[in-house]
Design a protein around this motif. Structure first.
Motif, short mmCIF file in Angstrom:
data_model
loop_
_atom_site.label_atom_id
_atom_site.label_comp_id
_atom_site.label_asym_id
_atom_site.label_seq_id
_atom_site.Cartn_x
_atom_site.Cartn_y
_atom_site.Cartn_z
N ASN A 186 -6.76 4.84 1.43
CA ASN A 186 -6.66 3.95 0.28
C ASN A 186 -7.99 3.28 -0.07
O ASN A 186 -8.06 2.54 -1.05
CB ASN A 186 -5.60 2.87 0.53
CG ASN A 186 -4.21 3.44 0.50
OD1 ASN A 186 -3.99 4.54 0.01
ND2 ASN A 186 -3.26 2.70 1.02
N GLU A 187 -9.02 3.52 0.73
CA GLU A 187 -10.33 2.95 0.43
C GLU A 187 -10.97 3.74 -0.70
O GLU A 187 -10.90 4.98 -0.74
CB GLU A 187 -11.23 2.97 1.66
CG GLU A 187 -10.74 2.05 2.75
CD GLU A 187 -11.60 2.11 3.99
OE1 GLU A 187 -12.64 2.80 3.97
OE2 GLU A 187 -11.23 1.48 4.97
N GLN B 8 0.84 -1.19 0.00
CA GLN B 8 0.00 0.00 0.00
C GLN B 8 0.88 1.24 0.00
O GLN B 8 2.07 1.17 0.28
CB GLN B 8 -0.89 0.03 1.24
CG GLN B 8 -1.80 -1.17 1.39
CD GLN B 8 -2.64 -1.04 2.63
OE1 GLN B 8 -3.61 -0.30 2.66
NE2 GLN B 8 -2.26 -1.75 3.69
#
Length: 119
Positions: A68-69, A5
């Motif tokens: 990051n969603e 990520q």
């Protein structure tokens, strides 16, 4: 399976592009042989440096980065003048299983192809 990520950091005044940290979670701990003359190299830090990250965070734990969603929002005015808001959130349940099944299928096809080529 390890996940990779990106964690964006606040921009500084002299930054050409937004700074970030590479986050690798759900990662199996790396084994290091001690007592040999070869210097230890952390390949995650090497990768982070090569892609321009400020550093790498590597952990066996799961790290969820809310930024990051993915959430999509669509706003539209209806014919009667009311505002209609639609929010779409991804449902990724089972996604990893589907990917791994495709990988296994491709590996099996490649193995069959190699066996046929040897005959």
């Amino acid at each position: 399976m390890a996940r990779i990520q990106i964690l964006e950091l606040p921009e500084g005044s002299g930054d050409d592009r937004p700074p970030f940290v590479l986050v690798i979670d759900q990662c199996v701990p790396q084994r290091v042989a001690l007592g040999i003359d070869v210097p230890f190299r952390d390949y995650w830090q090497d990768i982070a440096q090569q892609i321009g990250a400020r550093g790498a965070i590597v952990t066996p734990e799961t790290v969820d980065i809310p930024a990051n969603e993915l959430t999509l929002t669509h706003v539209q005015e209806a014919a009667d003048g009311n505002i209609v808001r639609l929010r779409v959130e991804p449902d990724l349940d089972g996604f990893a299983d589907k990917v791994m099944a495709e990988v296994a299928k491709t590996q099996a096809e490649m193995a069959d192809s190699l066996r046929r080529d040897r005959l």
